[in-house]
Design a protein around this motif. Structure first.
Motif, PDB file in Angstrom:
ATOM      1  N   SER A 241      -8.711 -20.539  35.925  1.00  0.00           N
ATOM      2  CA  SER A 241      -9.588 -19.647  36.675  1.00  0.00           C
ATOM      3  C   SER A 241      -8.725 -18.592  37.347  1.00  0.00           C
ATOM      4  N   GLU A 242      -9.374 -17.670  38.049  1.00  0.00           N
ATOM      5  CA  GLU A 242      -8.594 -16.681  38.803  1.00  0.00           C
ATOM      6  C   GLU A 242      -7.688 -17.372  39.819  1.00  0.00           C
ATOM      7  N   ALA A 243      -8.184 -18.453  40.426  1.00  0.00           N
ATOM      8  CA  ALA A 243      -7.387 -19.173  41.425  1.00  0.00           C
ATOM      9  C   ALA A 243      -6.148 -19.795  40.795  1.00  0.00           C
ATOM     10  N   THR A 244      -6.293 -20.420  39.615  1.00  0.00           N
ATOM     11  CA  THR A 244      -5.121 -21.045  38.992  1.00  0.00           C
ATOM     12  C   THR A 244      -4.151 -19.994  38.465  1.00  0.00           C
ATOM     13  N   LYS A 245      -4.687 -18.864  37.981  1.00  0.00           N
ATOM     14  CA  LYS A 245      -3.811 -17.843  37.390  1.00  0.00           C
ATOM     15  C   LYS A 245      -3.016 -17.077  38.449  1.00  0.00           C
ATOM     16  N   ALA A 246      -3.382 -17.247  39.700  1.00  0.00           N
ATOM     17  CA  ALA A 246      -2.553 -16.684  40.760  1.00  0.00           C
ATOM     18  C   ALA A 246      -1.219 -17.421  40.858  1.00  0.00           C
ATOM     19  N   TYR A 247      -1.157 -18.611  40.275  1.00  0.00           N
ATOM     20  CA  TYR A 247       0.041 -19.452  40.364  1.00  0.00           C
ATOM     21  C   TYR A 247       0.638 -19.789  39.000  1.00  0.00           C
ATOM     22  N   TRP A 248      -0.167 -19.700  37.943  1.00  0.00           N
ATOM     23  CA  TRP A 248       0.276 -20.109  36.603  1.00  0.00           C
ATOM     24  C   TRP A 248      -0.562 -19.305  35.616  1.00  0.00           C
ATOM     25  N   PRO A 249       0.051 -18.521  34.729  1.00  0.00           N
ATOM     26  CA  PRO A 249      -0.713 -17.510  33.993  1.00  0.00           C
ATOM     27  C   PRO A 249      -1.504 -18.011  32.792  1.00  0.00           C
ATOM     28  N   HIS A 250      -1.500 -19.313  32.528  1.00  0.00           N
ATOM     29  CA  HIS A 250      -1.991 -19.811  31.240  1.00  0.00           C
ATOM     30  C   HIS A 250      -3.451 -20.266  31.302  1.00  0.00           C
ATOM     31  N   ASP A 251      -4.108 -20.186  30.136  1.00  0.00           N
ATOM     32  CA  ASP A 251      -5.443 -20.760  29.961  1.00  0.00           C
ATOM     33  C   ASP A 251      -5.288 -22.216  29.543  1.00  0.00           C
ATOM     34  N   PHE A 252      -5.987 -23.098  30.232  1.00  0.00           N
ATOM     35  CA  PHE A 252      -5.867 -24.523  29.969  1.00  0.00           C
ATOM     36  C   PHE A 252      -7.161 -25.223  30.358  1.00  0.00           C
ATOM     37  N   SER A 253      -7.308 -26.438  29.887  1.00  0.00           N
ATOM     38  CA  SER A 253      -8.344 -27.339  30.382  1.00  0.00           C
ATOM     39  C   SER A 253      -7.686 -28.685  30.626  1.00  0.00           C
ATOM     40  N   ALA A 254      -7.803 -29.185  31.841  1.00  0.00           N
ATOM     41  CA  ALA A 254      -7.258 -30.497  32.192  1.00  0.00           C
ATOM     42  C   ALA A 254      -8.406 -31.437  32.519  1.00  0.00           C
ATOM     43  N   GLU A 255      -8.379 -32.611  31.929  1.00  0.00           N
ATOM     44  CA  GLU A 255      -9.350 -33.656  32.250  1.00  0.00           C
ATOM     45  C   GLU A 255      -8.620 -34.878  32.779  1.00  0.00           C
ATOM     46  N   LEU A 256      -9.193 -35.486  33.794  1.00  0.00           N
ATOM     47  CA  LEU A 256      -8.685 -36.745  34.305  1.00  0.00           C
ATOM     48  C   LEU A 256      -9.802 -37.775  34.182  1.00  0.00           C
ATOM     49  N   VAL A 257      -9.555 -38.800  33.376  1.00  0.00           N
ATOM     50  CA  VAL A 257     -10.529 -39.877  33.195  1.00  0.00           C
ATOM     51  C   VAL A 257     -10.013 -41.093  33.956  1.00  0.00           C
ATOM     52  N   ILE A 258     -10.813 -41.561  34.900  1.00  0.00           N
ATOM     53  CA  ILE A 258     -10.453 -42.702  35.741  1.00  0.00           C
ATOM     54  C   ILE A 258     -11.409 -43.846  35.413  1.00  0.00           C
ATOM     55  N   THR A 259     -10.845 -45.004  35.089  1.00  0.00           N
ATOM     56  CA  THR A 259     -11.650 -46.186  34.813  1.00  0.00           C
ATOM     57  C   THR A 259     -11.298 -47.270  35.819  1.00  0.00           C
ATOM     58  N   VAL A 260     -12.313 -47.728  36.548  1.00  0.00           N
ATOM     59  CA  VAL A 260     -12.138 -48.753  37.575  1.00  0.00           C
ATOM     60  C   VAL A 260     -12.621 -50.077  37.012  1.00  0.00           C
ATOM     61  N   GLY A 261     -11.689 -51.014  36.863  1.00  0.00           N
ATOM     62  CA  GLY A 261     -12.016 -52.359  36.411  1.00  0.00           C
ATOM     63  C   GLY A 261     -11.100 -53.339  37.096  1.00  0.00           C
ATOM     64  N   ALA A 262     -10.751 -54.436  36.423  1.00  0.00           N
ATOM     65  CA  ALA A 262      -9.756 -55.348  36.972  1.00  0.00           C
ATOM     66  C   ALA A 262      -8.432 -54.627  37.143  1.00  0.00           C
ATOM     67  N   ALA A 263      -8.174 -53.654  36.265  1.00  0.00           N
ATOM     68  CA  ALA A 263      -7.058 -52.717  36.410  1.00  0.00           C
ATOM     69  C   ALA A 263      -7.628 -51.319  36.594  1.00  0.00           C
ATOM     70  N   LEU A 264      -6.789 -50.442  37.104  1.00  0.00           N
ATOM     71  CA  LEU A 264      -7.155 -49.036  37.304  1.00  0.00           C
ATOM     72  C   LEU A 264      -6.442 -48.221  36.238  1.00  0.00           C
ATOM     73  N   LYS A 265      -7.202 -47.450  35.462  1.00  0.00           N
ATOM     74  CA  LYS A 265      -6.625 -46.653  34.382  1.00  0.00           C
ATOM     75  C   LYS A 265      -6.886 -45.175  34.631  1.00  0.00           C
ATOM     76  N   LEU A 266      -5.832 -44.368  34.540  1.00  0.00           N
ATOM     77  CA  LEU A 266      -5.948 -42.911  34.656  1.00  0.00           C
ATOM     78  C   LEU A 266      -5.370 -42.280  33.399  1.00  0.00           C
ATOM     79  N   ILE A 267      -6.115 -41.336  32.822  1.00  0.00           N
ATOM     80  CA  ILE A 267      -5.641 -40.577  31.670  1.00  0.00           C
ATOM     81  C   ILE A 267      -5.784 -39.099  31.993  1.00  0.00           C
TER      82      ILE A 267
END
Length: 305
Positions: free
Chosen positions: A131-157
């Motif tokens: 976005s304009e906010a991110t490009k003020a600090y880093w000029p690239h187009d990107f999409s970042a996803e964070l998938v969090i799964t809460v179970g007996a263990a905690l998984k982040l991707i």
């Protein structure tokens, strides 16, 4: 630096809450967060930074450490839990005025999915796009996803996709703080024979000891390793297993007493009750993505079975 909050908690709750399992909470003077409670565990996840602040399996007590002095306001990073360091790890390599560990932990991430899994786990999917906010600090187009799964263990991707027309390089970490009975009581297993860069001495070394014990400040980046590690805490009578994938660096950090004295967002004795063990991609293991390419960095945290 921050994105102006795009959040309407009532609308988010209407669209994404899961009855009896997941809800959105906004407390006066605090950043908004998601509260999860399922048959395995309880967890709190702040929408600012998509930041896991708490994870407590039902058969134990809190696995993550949060600083009681942490800031809880836009424009300042949260101290403790699991910050998402992106799109750089540590100081920016050419401009030290840019925020430490990137801007990912200083922006609101959009909730795009919540799901009650058939096995009783709970999934939350966040997204942060260029976005304009991110490009003020880093000029690239990107999409970042964070998938969090809460179970007996905690998984982040953390899944980063290059949506631009040119290649770019980034570094990242899932900067996990673990709750300890005392830093002097624990040892860390699984790193023997691994080469590490000692950030405090600016030198490489190989860990000869079977187990890492910590009695002084430590900032070690273990290189070329995907091996799971165990944080053994005999006083708390538990062994925390930290697994990872898509990460070639394991960072171990504890600031020690002197550094704590200079941290506004940490008690003077904060170093005594946590250690960070992080799934990292940085240094020679920074990630380069061609247009359209993606990379996943993952960590799984739970008690050794």
């Amino acid at each position: 630096m921050n994105l102006e909050s795009p959040l309407d908690i009532d609308l988010l709750d209407e669209k994404f809450s899961l009855e009896g399992e997941l809800g959105f909470i906004e407390m006066e003077g605090e950043l908004p967060f998601i509260s999860v409670s399922n048959k395995y565990a309880q967890a709190d996840i702040c929408l600012y930074g998509a930041h896991v602040m708490s994870f407590t399996p039902h058969n134990t007590f809190e696995l993550l450490w949060m600083s009681p002095s942490s800031f809880s306001e836009e424009g300042k990073a949260i101290r403790g839990g699991i910050p998402v360091c992106f799109p750089w790890f540590g100081p920016h390599n050419s401009d030290p005025q840019l925020p430490q560990h990137g801007f990912g932990r200083l922006m609101y991430w959009e909730v795009i999915e919540t799901r009650a899994e058939a096995n009783g786990e709970t999934l939350i999917r966040f997204q942060l796009n260029a976005s304009e906010a991110t490009k003020a600090y880093w000029p690239h187009d990107f999409s970042a996803e964070l998938v969090i799964t809460v179970g007996a263990a905690l998984k982040l991707i953390l899944n980063v996709t290059n949506t631009s027309t040119e290649a770019f390089e980034y570094s990242c970490a899932l900067h996990s703080y673990f709750n300890l009975s005392g830093i002097e009581n624990i040892h860390i297993e699984g790193l023997q024979g691994t080469t590490y860069y000692n950030q405090l001495t600016k030198a490489n070394a190989i860990q000869e000891e079977a187990n890492l014990t910590i009695s002084e400040p430590v900032t070690r980046h273990y290189l070329d390793t995907q091996t799971p590690v165990i944080i053994a805490d005999p006083v708390f009578r538990r062994r925390i297993q930290v697994q990872k994938a898509g990460s070639q660096v394991t960072t171990v950090w504890n600031p020690g007493q002197e550094a704590c004295l200079n941290m506004q967002d940490m008690p003077d004795d904060g170093y005594e009750t946590f250690v960070c063990v992080e799934a990292t991609n940085a240094f020679k293991h920074s990630i380069t993505l061609a247009p359209g390419e993606s990379h996943q960095t993952a960590t799984i945290i739970g008690l050794e079975v």
